[in-house]
Write an enzyme that holds these catalytic residues in place. Structure first.
Site, PDB file in Angstrom:
ATOM      1  N   GLU A   1       0.813  -1.215   0.000  1.00  0.00           N
ATOM      2  CA  GLU A   1       0.000   0.000   0.000  1.00  0.00           C
ATOM      3  C   GLU A   1       0.853   1.275   0.000  1.00  0.00           C
ATOM      4  OE1 GLU A   1      -4.010  -1.542   2.203  1.00  0.00           O
ATOM      5  OE2 GLU A   1      -2.298  -1.164   3.504  1.00  0.00           O
TER       6      GLU A   1
ATOM      7  N   HIS B   1      -5.488  -1.209  11.016  1.00  0.00           N
ATOM      8  CA  HIS B   1      -6.715  -2.007  10.951  1.00  0.00           C
ATOM      9  C   HIS B   1      -7.275  -2.114  12.364  1.00  0.00           C
ATOM     10  CE1 HIS B   1      -5.221  -4.271   7.066  1.00  0.00           C
ATOM     11  NE2 HIS B   1      -5.286  -2.951   6.914  1.00  0.00           N
TER      12      HIS B   1
ATOM     13  N   TYR C   1     -10.374  16.756  21.297  1.00  0.00           N
ATOM     14  CA  TYR C   1      -9.124  16.211  20.780  1.00  0.00           C
ATOM     15  C   TYR C   1      -9.305  15.561  19.413  1.00  0.00           C
ATOM     16  CZ  TYR C   1      -6.939  17.400  25.139  1.00  0.00           C
ATOM     17  OH  TYR C   1      -6.451  18.119  26.204  1.00  0.00           O
TER      18      TYR C   1
ATOM     19  N   HIS D   1     -12.266  -1.117   5.833  1.00  0.00           N
ATOM     20  CA  HIS D   1     -10.819  -1.330   5.842  1.00  0.00           C
ATOM     21  C   HIS D   1     -10.200  -0.724   7.105  1.00  0.00           C
ATOM     22  CE1 HIS D   1      -6.940  -1.315   3.142  1.00  0.00           C
ATOM     23  NE2 HIS D   1      -6.667  -1.611   4.398  1.00  0.00           N
TER      24      HIS D   1
END
Length: 219
Positions: free
Chosen positions: A78, A99, A124, A164
């Site tokens: 990737e 992941h 935050y 994903h």
């Protein structure tokens, strides 16, 4: 990246932070990847099929800005979407893709706002992540994902890949890892609150975060 930071130091830091993410359960198995700008010619990326908890500094991949492999083990499959983010977001000095369970669970929900997958429920999240667009599903390694990220990178420090997981950028490697952890905690909070009434930050509260901390948020 500071000229005083050596390639060896960056490799060591990637390995240390990879162990931290793995220990927290945010990168199970051989999932996820980390990259960081090194200089105007090169950048570092975790190797393909590597476990974040067992990274060897000398095995971390070295690439140029054309994506050519210069040293270390072959990079993550990737790597191309890291390159797309760097090319289209000059402020990004590092990238973390995970992941992680809660963020990935949110990425599987079918009723998300594609322009903002998570609401502004904590200061935050607004400060460290900003608006989080949901990108369309692509199979792992699909080069079209690079084009998707290129469209969002100029205005978004992070994106969520459908079914994903998250991709997070930051101004330093340490800040990027912290932002990725913040995103995971926000996703956890969102899932805990999902079936309950909850308060989002108001527009004026968000404007204050933008003014005081430079938060990036489009209402």
């Amino acid at each position: 990246m500071s000229n005083a930071t050596t390639e060896h130091q960056l490799r060591q830091r990637i390995a240390t932070l990879g162990q931290r993410l793995y220990a927290r359960g945010l990168s199970p198995g051989t999932s996820g990847n980390i990259s960081v700008r090194f200089d105007e010619q090169r950048w570092l990326c975790t190797p393909t099929n590597s476990c974040m908890g067992e990274l060897e500094p000398e095995e971390i991949s070295l690439l140029d800005w054309e994506g050519n492999h210069l040293g270390g083990e072959p990079p993550s499959k990737e790597y191309f979407f890291h390159l797309a983010y760097y090319r289209h977001r000059p402020a990004a000095q590092a990238i973390v893709h995970l992941h992680s369970s809660y963020s990935s669970a949110v990425a599987c929900l079918d009723d998300l706002d594609p322009h903002n997958a998570l609401p502004p429920i904590t200061p935050y999240f607004v400060m460290r992540i900003g608006n989080l667009p949901l990108l369309p599903y692509r199979r792992p390694g699909d080069v079209r994902l690079g084009d998707d990220i290129a469209r969002y990178a100029p205005k978004h420090a992070a994106v969520l890949l459908a079914n994903h997981g998250p991709v997070v950028t930051g101004k330093t490697l340490d800040a990027t890892v912290s932002a990725a952890e913040e995103l995971e905690e926000t996703a956890k909070l969102y899932l805990l609150l999902r079936d309950k009434p909850y308060r989002e930050l108001t527009r004026s509260q968000i404007e204050e975060l933008k003014e005081v901390f430079g938060a990036e948020w489009e209402s």
